[in-house]
Design a protein around this motif. Structure first.
Motif, PDB file in Angstrom:
ATOM      1  N   ASN A  36       0.815  -1.225   0.000  1.00 58.75           N
ATOM      2  CA  ASN A  36       0.000   0.000   0.000  1.00 58.75           C
ATOM      3  C   ASN A  36       0.848   1.275   0.000  1.00 58.75           C
ATOM      4  O   ASN A  36       0.326   2.364   0.125  1.00 58.75           O
ATOM      5  N   LYS A  37       2.135   1.094  -0.096  1.00 61.61           N
ATOM      6  CA  LYS A  37       3.026   2.241   0.059  1.00 61.61           C
ATOM      7  C   LYS A  37       2.959   3.186  -1.150  1.00 61.61           C
ATOM      8  O   LYS A  37       3.098   2.742  -2.293  1.00 61.61           O
ATOM      9  N   ILE A  38       2.735   4.451  -0.833  1.00 60.25           N
ATOM     10  CA  ILE A  38       2.719   5.433  -1.922  1.00 60.25           C
ATOM     11  C   ILE A  38       4.141   5.974  -2.081  1.00 60.25           C
ATOM     12  O   ILE A  38       4.729   6.444  -1.113  1.00 60.25           O
ATOM     13  N   PRO A  39       4.708   5.880  -3.272  1.00 58.82           N
ATOM     14  CA  PRO A  39       6.076   6.387  -3.429  1.00 58.82           C
ATOM     15  C   PRO A  39       6.154   7.893  -3.181  1.00 58.82           C
ATOM     16  O   PRO A  39       5.296   8.645  -3.627  1.00 58.82           O
ATOM     17  N   GLN A  40       7.148   8.293  -2.403  1.00 62.22           N
ATOM     18  CA  GLN A  40       7.297   9.714  -2.088  1.00 62.22           C
ATOM     19  C   GLN A  40       8.368  10.316  -2.990  1.00 62.22           C
ATOM     20  O   GLN A  40       9.308   9.631  -3.369  1.00 62.22           O
ATOM     21  N   LYS A  44      10.869  16.578  -3.555  1.00 61.11           N
ATOM     22  CA  LYS A  44       9.928  17.393  -2.768  1.00 61.11           C
ATOM     23  C   LYS A  44      10.351  17.452  -1.311  1.00 61.11           C
ATOM     24  O   LYS A  44      10.290  18.502  -0.670  1.00 61.11           O
ATOM     25  N   ILE A  45      10.770  16.305  -0.781  1.00 57.04           N
ATOM     26  CA  ILE A  45      11.194  16.246   0.624  1.00 57.04           C
ATOM     27  C   ILE A  45      12.402  17.160   0.850  1.00 57.04           C
ATOM     28  O   ILE A  45      12.437  17.954   1.789  1.00 57.04           O
ATOM     29  N   ILE A  46      13.388  17.055  -0.033  1.00 56.65           N
ATOM     30  CA  ILE A  46      14.606  17.867   0.087  1.00 56.65           C
ATOM     31  C   ILE A  46      14.275  19.361  -0.024  1.00 56.65           C
ATOM     32  O   ILE A  46      14.749  20.182   0.771  1.00 56.65           O
ATOM     33  N   ALA A  47      13.414  19.689  -0.985  1.00 56.51           N
ATOM     34  CA  ALA A  47      13.036  21.098  -1.186  1.00 56.51           C
ATOM     35  C   ALA A  47      12.357  21.658   0.062  1.00 56.51           C
ATOM     36  O   ALA A  47      12.623  22.794   0.472  1.00 56.51           O
ATOM     37  N   LYS A  48      11.513  20.854   0.685  1.00 60.45           N
ATOM     38  CA  LYS A  48      10.794  21.291   1.890  1.00 60.45           C
ATOM     39  C   LYS A  48      11.781  21.526   3.051  1.00 60.45           C
ATOM     40  O   LYS A  48      11.688  22.532   3.764  1.00 60.45           O
TER      41      LYS A  48
END
Ligand SMILES: [Zn+2]
Length: 366
Positions: A36-40, A44-48
């Motif tokens: 059920n894992k949604i790929p992240q 986006k994570i780094i930018a945040k």
């Protein structure tokens, strides 16, 4: 009965059940969670992280232990151009290899390192209290403090993101009866009060409510970066050896001599728990080892005899207890954490609700 997929059996854990195909609940939970894992998006994570920390010297915190997970995590943070503050919690049990690994890491990337040194007499007093209490999770003392110091420093320095070495590729499965809830600060205080003798002054203790507020107001964001990228531990080890001269010291979490002795001797001998089974079962599920190879590996003893003898002498001497005192501790009847005051009994009504939310959240590479 042994699970048909991993190397855990019904004898290992009271909460382990097998389905009609002989597959255990831990394997089924792993499968369910990963399907059920949604790929992240890593970008986006780094930018945040960069956006939130643009006015700060550091935009994230990494807890470093000298182990491969946190070393590789720091290496990736460097690759992504992040500005982490490295934090090391020193409880007095570091192996010299772990210290060298941390030093090499700091030298290589020139990141700032903050080391929190716990007063040794005080830490020893709490650790011995847990041993005398005869509960299984003696490492709760270290694990709680590590999370506490990371969160406290993140708040003090106004750093929003905490990069954790948690990774489901190698540590998703851990039978429930083998550990206790790491945020049970009430349990720590109660056990220390009953069996300890020194006041708790330098121990990084995080109260339930401090923790709750941090979580509720989303003051610190846990980023399980190794879950987002494709993480293979063996490949990471090889890379860290060649890139920074990292040194492998064998088993998982063996950067601490106490952890090595606890996992290799106290757990199997007193509590009948072989922690390698959990680790190998996770690796089977993440496709990094075959079940046959895992079963083969379990035929080796968890500890090399020469290291065991050496560690035992070291641990006893450092804890300042005699062979007889240690043997008496080993012979005490096993107690449950909840035989002492705990959030799971005293404040049961709401801890059941909140504990579900906090319970399995915090795993860090030590
Ligand atoms: Zn299984």
């Amino acid at each position: 009965m042994l699970c048909n997929n991993c190397v855990l059996s019904t004898e290992d854990d009271s909460s382990l059940t097998l389905d009609d195909c002989g597959i255990c609940n831990y394997c089924n939970e792993y499968k369910l969670e990963h399907s059920n894992k949604i790929p992240q998006s890593i970008e986006k994570i780094i930018a945040k992280i960069q956006q939130d920390g643009k006015n700060n010297t550091h935009n994230c915190i990494i807890g470093v232990s000298g182990g491969v997970d946190s070393t590789y995590l720091t290496y990736k943070a460097h690759q992504y151009g992040l500005k982490p503050l490295l934090i090391h919690y020193d409880n007095g049990w570091n192996s010299s290899e772990a210290v060298q690994n941390i030093n090499k890491l700091v030298e290589k990337f020139n990141f700032d390192l903050f080391t929190y040194v716990n007063d040794w007499q005080e830490f020893k007093d709490i650790q011995l209290a847990f041993m005398k209490a005869s509960v299984i999770d003696i490492e709760l003392v270290t694990d709680h403090a590590l999370v506490a110091i990371l969160l406290k420093e993140a708040r003090r320095r106004k750093i929003k993101h905490l990069l954790t070495g948690h990774n489901s590729a190698s540590e998703a499965i851990l039978p429930k009866s083998w550990y206790h809830w790491k945020n049970d600060s009430l349990n720590i205080r109660a056990i220390h009060k009953k069996f300890g003798s020194l006041p708790m002054k330098t121990y990084p203790y995080l109260s339930f409510w401090e923790n709750y507020i941090i979580e509720k107001r989303k003051l610190v964001n846990n980023v399980h970066l190794l879950n987002v990228i494709d993480y293979n531990k063996e490949d990471a080890k090889k890379l860290m050896i060649s890139e920074i001269g990292w040194k492998d010291y064998g088993g998982k979490h063996f950067e601490s001599i106490f952890t090595r002795f606890y996992q290799g001797y106290i757990l199997p001998v007193k509590f009948g728990v072989d922690k390698r089974k959990a680790h190998l079962s996770t690796l089977i599920n993440s496709g990094q080892i075959s079940r046959e190879d895992a079963l083969e590996e379990l035929k080796n003893p968890p500890y090399k005899k020469e290291i065991l003898d050496e560690d035992k002498q070291y641990v006893l001497k450092k804890l300042n207890i005699s062979e007889k005192e240690f043997q008496d501790i080993m012979n005490l009847p096993v107690k449950k954490h909840t035989d002492y005051p705990s959030f799971f009994n005293k404040h049961y009504k709401w801890s059941k609700m909140l504990g579900k939310k906090f319970g399995d959240e915090f795993y860090f590479d030590k």
